[in-house]
Design a protein around this motif. Structure first.
Motif, PDB file in Angstrom:
ATOM      1  N   ARG A  29       0.850  -1.201   0.000  1.00 57.02           N
ATOM      2  CA  ARG A  29       0.000   0.000   0.000  1.00 57.02           C
ATOM      3  C   ARG A  29       0.882   1.246   0.000  1.00 57.02           C
ATOM      4  O   ARG A  29       1.983   1.230   0.549  1.00 57.02           O
ATOM      5  CB  ARG A  29      -0.895   0.024   1.247  1.00 57.02           C
ATOM      6  N   ILE A  30       0.346   2.327  -0.599  1.00 59.30           N
ATOM      7  CA  ILE A  30       1.081   3.589  -0.640  1.00 59.30           C
ATOM      8  C   ILE A  30       0.209   4.680  -0.041  1.00 59.30           C
ATOM      9  O   ILE A  30      -0.996   4.756  -0.312  1.00 59.30           O
ATOM     10  CB  ILE A  30       1.476   3.966  -2.095  1.00 59.30           C
ATOM     11  N   ARG A  31       0.781   5.515   0.806  1.00 56.47           N
ATOM     12  CA  ARG A  31       0.099   6.679   1.371  1.00 56.47           C
ATOM     13  C   ARG A  31       1.015   7.885   1.191  1.00 56.47           C
ATOM     14  O   ARG A  31       2.178   7.729   0.830  1.00 56.47           O
ATOM     15  CB  ARG A  31      -0.172   6.493   2.871  1.00 56.47           C
ATOM     16  N   PHE A  32       0.493   9.081   1.496  1.00 53.15           N
ATOM     17  CA  PHE A  32       1.346  10.267   1.494  1.00 53.15           C
ATOM     18  C   PHE A  32       1.482  10.722   2.942  1.00 53.15           C
ATOM     19  O   PHE A  32       0.504  11.161   3.546  1.00 53.15           O
ATOM     20  CB  PHE A  32       0.743  11.365   0.604  1.00 53.15           C
ATOM     21  N   LEU A  33       2.664  10.568   3.519  1.00 51.52           N
ATOM     22  CA  LEU A  33       2.874  10.894   4.930  1.00 51.52           C
ATOM     23  C   LEU A  33       4.195  11.640   5.108  1.00 51.52           C
ATOM     24  O   LEU A  33       5.152  11.390   4.368  1.00 51.52           O
ATOM     25  CB  LEU A  33       2.911   9.614   5.773  1.00 51.52           C
ATOM     26  N   MET A  34       4.259  12.498   6.096  1.00 53.66           N
ATOM     27  CA  MET A  34       5.463  13.291   6.394  1.00 53.66           C
ATOM     28  C   MET A  34       5.971  14.001   5.130  1.00 53.66           C
ATOM     29  O   MET A  34       7.178  14.085   4.883  1.00 53.66           O
ATOM     30  CB  MET A  34       6.554  12.421   7.031  1.00 53.66           C
ATOM     31  N   PHE A  58       1.322   2.363   9.007  1.00 57.21           N
ATOM     32  CA  PHE A  58       1.025   3.728   8.537  1.00 57.21           C
ATOM     33  C   PHE A  58       0.559   4.601   9.706  1.00 57.21           C
ATOM     34  O   PHE A  58       0.932   5.777   9.799  1.00 57.21           O
ATOM     35  CB  PHE A  58      -0.066   3.710   7.458  1.00 57.21           C
ATOM     36  N   SER A  59      -0.285   4.041  10.603  1.00 58.69           N
ATOM     37  CA  SER A  59      -0.766   4.822  11.754  1.00 58.69           C
ATOM     38  C   SER A  59       0.396   5.246  12.637  1.00 58.69           C
ATOM     39  O   SER A  59       0.403   6.352  13.189  1.00 58.69           O
ATOM     40  CB  SER A  59      -1.726   4.001  12.621  1.00 58.69           C
ATOM     41  N   GLU A  60       1.377   4.368  12.761  1.00 64.07           N
ATOM     42  CA  GLU A  60       2.551   4.696  13.577  1.00 64.07           C
ATOM     43  C   GLU A  60       3.328   5.866  12.946  1.00 64.07           C
ATOM     44  O   GLU A  60       3.756   6.774  13.645  1.00 64.07           O
ATOM     45  CB  GLU A  60       3.433   3.442  13.705  1.00 64.07           C
ATOM     46  N   ILE A  61       3.479   5.838  11.620  1.00 68.97           N
ATOM     47  CA  ILE A  61       4.179   6.945  10.940  1.00 68.97           C
ATOM     48  C   ILE A  61       3.394   8.248  11.137  1.00 68.97           C
ATOM     49  O   ILE A  61       3.964   9.305  11.418  1.00 68.97           O
ATOM     50  CB  ILE A  61       4.390   6.644   9.432  1.00 68.97           C
ATOM     51  N   ARG A  62       2.058   8.132  11.032  1.00 74.09           N
ATOM     52  CA  ARG A  62       1.199   9.310  11.215  1.00 74.09           C
ATOM     53  C   ARG A  62       1.350   9.869  12.630  1.00 74.09           C
ATOM     54  O   ARG A  62       1.398  11.075  12.840  1.00 74.09           O
ATOM     55  CB  ARG A  62      -0.262   8.928  10.943  1.00 74.09           C
ATOM     56  N   ARG A  63       1.442   8.983  13.628  1.00 70.69           N
ATOM     57  CA  ARG A  63       1.602   9.399  15.021  1.00 70.69           C
ATOM     58  C   ARG A  63       2.921  10.188  15.175  1.00 70.69           C
ATOM     59  O   ARG A  63       2.956  11.236  15.817  1.00 70.69           O
ATOM     60  CB  ARG A  63       1.628   8.150  15.922  1.00 70.69           C
ATOM     61  N   ILE A  64       3.974   9.697  14.556  1.00 76.88           N
ATOM     62  CA  ILE A  64       5.272  10.388  14.667  1.00 76.88           C
ATOM     63  C   ILE A  64       5.219  11.734  13.961  1.00 76.88           C
ATOM     64  O   ILE A  64       5.765  12.721  14.429  1.00 76.88           O
ATOM     65  CB  ILE A  64       6.399   9.476  14.131  1.00 76.88           C
ATOM     66  N   GLU A  65       4.501  11.785  12.841  1.00 75.04           N
ATOM     67  CA  GLU A  65       4.336  13.049  12.123  1.00 75.04           C
ATOM     68  C   GLU A  65       3.657  14.089  13.023  1.00 75.04           C
ATOM     69  O   GLU A  65       4.070  15.249  13.065  1.00 75.04           O
ATOM     70  CB  GLU A  65       3.508  12.814  10.850  1.00 75.04           C
TER      71      GLU A  65
END
Ligand code: AMP
Ligand code: MG
Length: 349
Positions: A29-34, A58-65
């Motif tokens: 999967r691909i998302r746009f994060l950070m 992905f949720s973890e990356i979003r949390r760090i962002e």
């Protein structure tokens, strides 16, 4: 402004992944994060749990962002930047850890990596999302911002989770390390869900867990001057890789090129090399060190790489005698591992 989104990209085709492991499949999967594309590939038997693991990562990356963004006024980093120049500020443990790691890398690179470059990043307008807002600061502005730079001016009270800056106006920018950290965290989340074959790619900050292929995941290093061309490939397993270059964010003024990676000693954009790629055991270290080596340049940069156990790298530069040629310096431990599509020297035109 020219923008290459991914410096490093996965070369291996997904169809290849199923060879030798008939029940396992690749899910991606691909998302746009950070501010960048985030791509997670998991090789597993069960589709549902594979996608659940990807979404949790992905949720973890979003949390760090949310924690480390300079663009979100409510982030822990923004709160620190707003107040720590005036008073000691209680902050998040994880942010404190990342600041401490940044200070460690700053010492290791003798100041080439320094998260206190934020005022300089702002002076050039690199913190802004809109390309036309980049500006060339005056000599005085650079000197004023330079006074606020130096990791020794960050005072950490580890026991009480507090941070203070020794000068008002100081700010931190984690753009050179936070993505790497987020990749490490995403990998942890995948491991917690018993995923053992995976690849996380956050805008060219990559961690490759074990893969179905014996040799690991094949990663392509972007050619520093020709879009969509691969300079070389490398096979990774249980390792991270990151590339820094100024072909991602730069502007041109008075016929000169100004990139987004700043030399903290001079206050001016670094540009002695075309790109610096680091292979390390964590994505955080690969991210931080690739920025540091880009600032240090070919000779000092390679010395730094060779001085750290478990760290390897490739530095691509313009040939000094003939600027039409580009060449690479490869650390000892990587020489045998680099797969070349091109010859050692490559003609630009
Ligand atoms: P990277 O692409 O990982 O090399 O990170 C580049 C980003 O790091 C820039 O866009 C800035 O946000 C930040 N940065 C620029 N110069 C430095 C530096 N000398 N030390 C640490 N971070 C920097
Ligand atoms: Mg970096």
């Amino acid at each position: 402004m020219k923008k290459f989104c991914l410096f490093l990209f996965v070369v291996i085709g997904l169809s290849l992944l199923s060879t030798g492991c008939s029940e396992e499949r690749a899910f991606k999967r691909i998302r746009f994060l950070m501010g960048t594309p985030a791509e997670i590939t998991v090789v597993a038997k069960d589709k549902k749990s594979a996608y659940e693991a990807i979404d949790a990562a992905f949720s973890e990356i979003r949390r760090i962002e949310q924690l480390m963004s300079r663009h979100k006024p409510e982030s822990a980093l923004s709160r620190l930047n707003q107040r720590a120049g005036e008073e000691s500020v209680e902050t998040d443990r994880e942010l404190l850890y990342l600041i401490a790691e940044s200070i460690r890398l700053s010492r290791l690179s003798r100041g080439a990596f320094d998260i206190t470059v934020a005022p300089l990043i702002e002076a050039y307008g690199f913190n802004k999302a809109i390309e036309g807002d980049f500006t060339l600061p005056s000599r005085e502005e650079i000197a004023k911002s330079l006074d606020l730079v130096g990791s020794d001016k960050i005072i950490i009270d580890d026991e009480n989770n507090r941070v203070r800056f020794s000068l008002p106006g100081m700010k931190l920018d984690l753009g050179g390390i936070a993505k790497g950290y987020a990749v490490d965290r995403a990998i942890e989340v995948l491991k917690q869900r018993e995923i053992d074959k995976a690849l996380v790619n956050l805008g060219g900050n990559i961690f490759a867990l074990s893969s179905p292929r014996e040799k690991g995941w094949q990663i392509g290093m972007q050619h520093p001057e020709i879009k969509d061309r691969i300079w070389a490939k490398i096979e990774l397993k249980g390792e991270a890789v990151a590339t820094s270059g100024d072909y991602e964010r730069f502007f041109t003024a008075k016929g000169k090129r100004y990139g987004h990676i700043i030399n903290p000693k001079t206050g001016r954009p670094a540009g002695a090399v075309l790109s610096a790629t680091i292979v390390a055991s964590s994505a955080l270290e690969a991210d931080g060190l690739s920025t540091a080596v880009f600032v240090l340049g070919a000779q000092e940069g390679m010395e730094l790489i060779e001085s750290i156990d478990g760290v390897e790298g490739v530095i691509i530069t313009k040939d000094r005698e003939d600027p039409r040629l580009i060449k690479q310096l490869v650390s000892k431990g990587l020489k045998e591992r680099l797969l070349h599509k091109e010859r050692r020297y490559s003609r630009l035109w």
